[in-house]
Design an enzyme around this catalytic site. Structure first.
Site, short mmCIF file in Angstrom:
data_model
loop_
_atom_site.label_atom_id
_atom_site.label_comp_id
_atom_site.label_asym_id
_atom_site.label_seq_id
_atom_site.Cartn_x
_atom_site.Cartn_y
_atom_site.Cartn_z
N ASP A 1 52.13 36.39 50.70
CA ASP A 1 51.11 35.63 49.77
C ASP A 1 51.31 34.08 49.83
O ASP A 1 52.50 33.79 50.45
CB ASP A 1 51.35 35.88 48.24
CG ASP A 1 50.75 37.05 47.87
OD1 ASP A 1 49.74 37.48 48.63
OD2 ASP A 1 51.03 37.72 46.83
N ARG B 1 51.65 40.89 55.16
CA ARG B 1 51.03 39.98 54.62
C ARG B 1 52.28 39.34 53.50
O ARG B 1 53.03 39.81 53.19
CB ARG B 1 49.95 40.08 53.71
CG ARG B 1 48.83 40.69 54.62
CD ARG B 1 47.51 41.14 53.52
NE ARG B 1 47.95 42.00 52.44
CZ ARG B 1 47.29 42.16 51.32
NH1 ARG B 1 45.92 41.66 51.44
NH2 ARG B 1 47.65 42.75 50.33
N ARG C 1 57.97 40.50 42.95
CA ARG C 1 57.70 39.38 42.13
C ARG C 1 57.54 39.99 40.49
O ARG C 1 58.11 39.37 39.74
CB ARG C 1 56.62 38.43 42.46
CG ARG C 1 56.90 37.65 43.74
CD ARG C 1 55.64 36.88 44.15
NE ARG C 1 54.87 36.45 43.26
CZ ARG C 1 53.49 35.81 43.54
NH1 ARG C 1 52.89 36.14 44.48
NH2 ARG C 1 52.91 35.06 42.72
#
Lengths: 251, 251
Positions: B52, B50, B197
């Site tokens: 975001d 995935r 991140r």
């Protein structure tokens, strides 16, 4: 009343162009609103030029008379705090009453970008025209030189312009490939409507063999729009820089 | 049934992320719809990971079983004709039944970009986090090396992950400045939720002096999320590449 000159960068994707229009969000409108919030007074701004919907700028210049003095080093941040992410003031200076962003410009530098590769690139789609053909960059660079100097550019002007003459002077036209991006850099004193996008389209046609290098002089001389290449779309175009004799104006 | 593996590039700005969700336009959904149009049958696709909302990809990999064979050299263009501008298949291969885009990945390479300058840049806003501070890139590069190797990355994991262990191996973490853009490149076998991140945010804090280089080992060892830096926003992150032992799968 102090007069300010603002050098602005914007991503044109979500603007209807520079100039205020009834039908959408323009750079001039958004910048005017930010200045009016900052100065709490009606402000009228003048731009160095209109740019069309979707065209970007790294160095567009606007000027405005403002009701009071804010230290010049604080001005960009103060205005930027009131602007959206796709528009920013990169530099501000105070200028004298002789300065007019539109009429005192000595010239402009534009870059038209073409992303050329067998498969298109979503990460380049906002800032370059996509070509699945591989243009011959050497031929484009040769043809580019033929646009330099003073010419009647009537063949490279969209219908509907209101200029008295279609003679313009281009100081330089260069074509360079950087990775998959072909950059067409055009520097000149003044431009006709859509002139850079039509020159870019004509050089693109040279690159893909639709127009020969030795036809360019004829096409210019013909003054016939239909003989030049197509107008390439706006997202590939960026107004990089506007030139002024700043020493005459900065106070 | 032939199985295809598709390497995709996308601009994540207008997607809710890779994975199909009820609340918006996902990469998986848009790609599924294009494949279903092409093959005129229901298609189920599996993604390598995935990403975001807002995160970009230059080399995301998806796989799917398809009802019939289309020559591999025609596949990207055939699918791309059915995809919007912000998503494209860059490469397609046929793989055997052992291939699973998610479970067979050997590792991934991400780049987190920070645009650092006194004034923000609208033309970089979609693909980089903006910092008005000038981070110390040498210190960031030093700190980056301390993340390499196998560590318990519990301090660099957003709450809500369901993994059995928070131990991961990073093969390399590099920091490099290119003009005004600082690139943090992280290559590893597998990643925790928001790990890149948070590492980027921690290195950014090192760069601006909020965390010292010699605190990094302690922060890793503490396993406490609150001691690491903030999670930087998604627009700065790009999944650049996913690694597979392709020789085992390509047919």
């Amino acid at each position: 009343m102090p007069r300010i000159a603002l050098t602005c960068e914007y991503d044109g994707s979500a603007f209807v162009g520079y100039q205020i229009q009834d039908n959408g969000r323009s750079v001039q409108q958004v910048l005017t609103e930010a200045l009016e919030k900052l100065y709490k007074e009606e402000i009228k701004i003048t731009g160095c030029s209109r740019t069309d919907a979707g065209v970007h700028a790294r160095g567009h210049v606007s000027s405005a008379d403002v009701p009071f003095y804010i230290p010049v080093e604080k001005l960009p941040l103060a205005i930027n705090a009131l602007l959206p992410q796709d528009l920013a003031v990169k530099k501000a200076v105070y200028v004298n009453g002789d300065f007019n962003a539109r009429f005192n410009s000595l010239g402009k530098r534009y870059v038209y970008r073409i992303y050329a590769a067998p498969i298109r690139s979503p990460l380049h789609a906002s800032y370059a025209y996509y070509s699945s053909y591989e243009p011959d960059v050497d031929k484009m660079a040769q043809a580019a030189k033929l646009f330099e100097g003073e010419h009647d550019f009537a063949a490279f002007c969209a219908a509907g312009g209101s200029q008295h003459t279609t003679v313009r002077r281009l100081n330089s036209v260069n074509v360079e490939r950087k990775d998959n991006t072909i950059e067409i850099e055009v520097q000149g004193e003044a431009f006709l409507y859509n002139m850079v996008r039509i020159i870019a389209g004509t050089l693109f046609y040279v690159g893909i063999g639709k127009i020969k290098v030795d036809e360019i002089a004829d096409i210019i001389e013909s003054r016939e729009r239909k003989r030049a290449g197509k107008t390439l779309p706006p997202e590939g175009l960026t107004l990089e820089e506007v030139y002024y004799d700043w020493d005459r104006y900065i106070v």
